[in-house]
Design a protein around this motif. Sequence first.
Motif, PDB file in Angstrom:
ATOM      1  N   ARG A 157       0.820  -1.216   0.000  1.00 55.67           N
ATOM      2  CA  ARG A 157       0.000   0.000   0.000  1.00 55.67           C
ATOM      3  C   ARG A 157       0.851   1.261   0.000  1.00 55.67           C
ATOM      4  O   ARG A 157       0.532   2.232  -0.659  1.00 55.67           O
ATOM      5  CB  ARG A 157      -0.914   0.036   1.226  1.00 55.67           C
ATOM      6  CG  ARG A 157      -1.842   1.234   1.177  1.00 55.67           C
ATOM      7  CD  ARG A 157      -2.670   1.404   2.410  1.00 55.67           C
ATOM      8  NE  ARG A 157      -3.655   2.453   2.170  1.00 55.67           N
ATOM      9  CZ  ARG A 157      -3.365   3.755   2.235  1.00 55.67           C
ATOM     10  NH1 ARG A 157      -2.156   4.161   2.521  1.00 55.67           N
ATOM     11  NH2 ARG A 157      -4.327   4.654   1.970  1.00 55.67           N
ATOM     12  N   ASP A 158       1.929   1.225   0.725  1.00 56.45           N
ATOM     13  CA  ASP A 158       2.655   2.463   0.995  1.00 56.45           C
ATOM     14  C   ASP A 158       3.856   2.700   0.091  1.00 56.45           C
ATOM     15  O   ASP A 158       4.344   3.819   0.000  1.00 56.45           O
ATOM     16  CB  ASP A 158       3.140   2.463   2.455  1.00 56.45           C
ATOM     17  CG  ASP A 158       1.981   2.391   3.439  1.00 56.45           C
ATOM     18  OD1 ASP A 158       0.861   2.773   3.054  1.00 56.45           O
ATOM     19  OD2 ASP A 158       2.196   1.953   4.581  1.00 56.45           O
ATOM     20  N   VAL A 270       2.213  15.439  -6.000  1.00 54.71           N
ATOM     21  CA  VAL A 270       3.338  15.583  -5.074  1.00 54.71           C
ATOM     22  C   VAL A 270       3.815  14.206  -4.572  1.00 54.71           C
ATOM     23  O   VAL A 270       4.952  14.057  -4.144  1.00 54.71           O
ATOM     24  CB  VAL A 270       2.913  16.489  -3.886  1.00 54.71           C
ATOM     25  CG1 VAL A 270       3.921  16.462  -2.757  1.00 54.71           C
ATOM     26  CG2 VAL A 270       2.690  17.906  -4.362  1.00 54.71           C
ATOM     27  N   ASN A 271       2.950  13.201  -4.638  1.00 51.49           N
ATOM     28  CA  ASN A 271       3.292  11.832  -4.239  1.00 51.49           C
ATOM     29  C   ASN A 271       3.643  11.689  -2.766  1.00 51.49           C
ATOM     30  O   ASN A 271       4.440  10.847  -2.371  1.00 51.49           O
ATOM     31  CB  ASN A 271       4.442  11.280  -5.089  1.00 51.49           C
ATOM     32  CG  ASN A 271       3.960  10.955  -6.485  1.00 51.49           C
ATOM     33  OD1 ASN A 271       2.851  10.467  -6.644  1.00 51.49           O
ATOM     34  ND2 ASN A 271       4.767  11.245  -7.488  1.00 51.49           N
ATOM     35  N   SER A 272       3.056  12.530  -1.953  1.00 50.99           N
ATOM     36  CA  SER A 272       3.229  12.436  -0.512  1.00 50.99           C
ATOM     37  C   SER A 272       2.129  13.295   0.088  1.00 50.99           C
ATOM     38  O   SER A 272       1.552  14.138  -0.601  1.00 50.99           O
ATOM     39  CB  SER A 272       4.614  12.955  -0.128  1.00 50.99           C
ATOM     40  OG  SER A 272       4.814  12.864   1.254  1.00 50.99           O
ATOM     41  N   GLY A 273       1.841  13.101   1.367  1.00 47.34           N
ATOM     42  CA  GLY A 273       0.794  13.895   2.005  1.00 47.34           C
ATOM     43  C   GLY A 273      -0.573  13.267   1.795  1.00 47.34           C
ATOM     44  O   GLY A 273      -0.719  12.264   1.089  1.00 47.34           O
ATOM     45  N   HIS A 274      -1.582  13.862   2.434  1.00 43.08           N
ATOM     46  CA  HIS A 274      -2.940  13.311   2.422  1.00 43.08           C
ATOM     47  C   HIS A 274      -3.881  14.346   1.811  1.00 43.08           C
ATOM     48  O   HIS A 274      -4.026  15.453   2.345  1.00 43.08           O
ATOM     49  CB  HIS A 274      -3.338  12.990   3.880  1.00 43.08           C
ATOM     50  CG  HIS A 274      -4.662  12.321   4.009  1.00 43.08           C
ATOM     51  ND1 HIS A 274      -4.807  11.025   4.454  1.00 43.08           N
ATOM     52  CD2 HIS A 274      -5.917  12.769   3.754  1.00 43.08           C
ATOM     53  CE1 HIS A 274      -6.080  10.697   4.448  1.00 43.08           C
ATOM     54  NE2 HIS A 274      -6.782  11.744   4.042  1.00 43.08           N
ATOM     55  N   GLY A 291      -8.391  11.086  -2.687  1.00 48.38           N
ATOM     56  CA  GLY A 291      -7.581   9.867  -2.644  1.00 48.38           C
ATOM     57  C   GLY A 291      -6.752   9.674  -1.398  1.00 48.38           C
ATOM     58  O   GLY A 291      -5.968   8.723  -1.339  1.00 48.38           O
ATOM     59  N   GLY A 292      -6.890  10.568  -0.384  1.00 50.44           N
ATOM     60  CA  GLY A 292      -6.114  10.396   0.838  1.00 50.44           C
ATOM     61  C   GLY A 292      -4.622  10.346   0.537  1.00 50.44           C
ATOM     62  O   GLY A 292      -4.089  11.185  -0.175  1.00 50.44           O
ATOM     63  N   SER A 293      -3.956   9.327   1.066  1.00 52.36           N
ATOM     64  CA  SER A 293      -2.496   9.263   0.939  1.00 52.36           C
ATOM     65  C   SER A 293      -2.043   8.448  -0.262  1.00 52.36           C
ATOM     66  O   SER A 293      -0.838   8.231  -0.433  1.00 52.36           O
ATOM     67  CB  SER A 293      -1.902   8.661   2.212  1.00 52.36           C
ATOM     68  OG  SER A 293      -2.408   7.353   2.395  1.00 52.36           O
ATOM     69  N   LEU A 294      -2.978   7.986  -1.092  1.00 56.17           N
ATOM     70  CA  LEU A 294      -2.567   7.160  -2.242  1.00 56.17           C
ATOM     71  C   LEU A 294      -2.053   8.038  -3.379  1.00 56.17           C
ATOM     72  O   LEU A 294      -2.674   9.057  -3.717  1.00 56.17           O
ATOM     73  CB  LEU A 294      -3.744   6.322  -2.743  1.00 56.17           C
ATOM     74  CG  LEU A 294      -4.232   5.234  -1.782  1.00 56.17           C
ATOM     75  CD1 LEU A 294      -5.480   4.556  -2.349  1.00 56.17           C
ATOM     76  CD2 LEU A 294      -3.134   4.195  -1.511  1.00 56.17           C
ATOM     77  N   LEU A 319     -14.750   3.636   0.888  1.00 60.48           N
ATOM     78  CA  LEU A 319     -13.757   2.608   0.539  1.00 60.48           C
ATOM     79  C   LEU A 319     -12.343   3.193   0.574  1.00 60.48           C
ATOM     80  O   LEU A 319     -11.395   2.553   1.028  1.00 60.48           O
ATOM     81  CB  LEU A 319     -14.082   2.013  -0.843  1.00 60.48           C
ATOM     82  CG  LEU A 319     -15.389   1.204  -0.883  1.00 60.48           C
ATOM     83  CD1 LEU A 319     -15.790   0.878  -2.330  1.00 60.48           C
ATOM     84  CD2 LEU A 319     -15.256  -0.085  -0.080  1.00 60.48           C
ATOM     85  N   PHE A 320     -12.221   4.445   0.096  1.00 61.11           N
ATOM     86  CA  PHE A 320     -10.887   5.080   0.145  1.00 61.11           C
ATOM     87  C   PHE A 320     -10.463   5.373   1.591  1.00 61.11           C
ATOM     88  O   PHE A 320      -9.272   5.367   1.892  1.00 61.11           O
ATOM     89  CB  PHE A 320     -10.872   6.368  -0.699  1.00 61.11           C
ATOM     90  CG  PHE A 320     -10.476   6.089  -2.116  1.00 61.11           C
ATOM     91  CD1 PHE A 320     -11.393   5.590  -3.031  1.00 61.11           C
ATOM     92  CD2 PHE A 320      -9.165   6.285  -2.534  1.00 61.11           C
ATOM     93  CE1 PHE A 320     -11.007   5.287  -4.335  1.00 61.11           C
ATOM     94  CE2 PHE A 320      -8.776   5.990  -3.839  1.00 61.11           C
ATOM     95  CZ  PHE A 320      -9.698   5.495  -4.740  1.00 61.11           C
ATOM     96  N   ASP A 321     -11.427   5.641   2.442  1.00 63.81           N
ATOM     97  CA  ASP A 321     -11.059   5.984   3.823  1.00 63.81           C
ATOM     98  C   ASP A 321     -10.685   4.761   4.644  1.00 63.81           C
ATOM     99  O   ASP A 321     -10.164   4.901   5.761  1.00 63.81           O
ATOM    100  CB  ASP A 321     -12.224   6.736   4.503  1.00 63.81           C
ATOM    101  CG  ASP A 321     -12.424   8.123   3.914  1.00 63.81           C
ATOM    102  OD1 ASP A 321     -11.507   8.609   3.205  1.00 63.81           O
ATOM    103  OD2 ASP A 321     -13.500   8.718   4.127  1.00 63.81           O
TER     104      ASP A 321
END
Length: 323
Positions: A157-158, A270-274, A291-294, A319-321
């Motif tokens: 995931r990360d 940015v590919n980081s952050g939420h 998309g939160g952190s994805l 579902l995203f959360d």
Amino acid sequence: MEIQNSNILVLATGGSIAQTSPDAPTLTGKSLLDAIPELQNKTAIAVEQISQVSSPDITSDNWLSLAHRINMADADEKVHGIVVTHGTDTLEETAFFLHLTVKTAKPVVVVGAMRRPYSLGADGAANLRDGIVVAGWPEARGRGVLVVLNSEIHSARDVAKTTFNLDAFKSRDFGILGQMVGGRPCFYRRIERRHTLDTAFSSDLPRLPRVAIVYSHVGVTPDVLEAVASSGYEGVVWAGTGSGSLPLAITPAASALVKNGLAFLRSSRVNSGHVKRNDEVDDDALGFITGGSLNPQKARILLMLSLTQTRDPVKIQELFDTH
Ligand code: ASP
């Protein structure tokens, strides 16, 4: 190094780990394993060649076949763990798709290599050996799909490919799950979000819905969204500037997509952050998802799978959360 007495299924797909020339992957999964003497006679390994491609050419059909094969391996009590060998360019996407769709607590480990076999300092054999050790390790069970490269163990995931150097894979905001210490996996944490047995999704699908990623930039114009809307896509991931923002000139086109039944999701280039909801953009009123952190490429996978369940942006946001 420590190898448990376990049965491992290796599913080979190609990638630089199997590529001896600039042209295309040629080494089979079997020859990759034959090149690791310390594995011989220590662990039972079955190898299957799922594809033989560079990973930009991996398809969603490949993902469905891999997930199907891993789900079959779950029912096979002789198999203790599964390793997938893969090119690194799209490794994080395949790993995340499997993380959301395979129904097993058995360790599933995806490995690749930044350097080709026979090049100076080639890393493929060590990564494959580490992946096999992790896949046979009882404490690796139930942690979701793992990515093992450069002696580090990441959650699918990360993790993301962040550079072309040897230490390409990083779990930037959240960190690694563990690392290889003296040939043994040493775990420090688990991830909290739903995965494998606990997800809302299945890989039992004829195909995946088409979702496009549109990358934002200064001067982006609405016609790119209009082109996507008229090309049969069911959703758009907006790789927005900063915290997933979009220019005022884009909002009407994005809103029109939603009114026409497409999903519109804000993520960040940015590919980081939420990316959070209702921050400078009225997501609730516009029917957008965040998309939160994805990162955008992972948000696309979760959006495709979500669209197999529902079209309701509120339900997709749930579902995203949670995933
Ligand atoms: N071109 C390769 C790929 O299949 C790069 C790699 O594997 O590192 O993704």
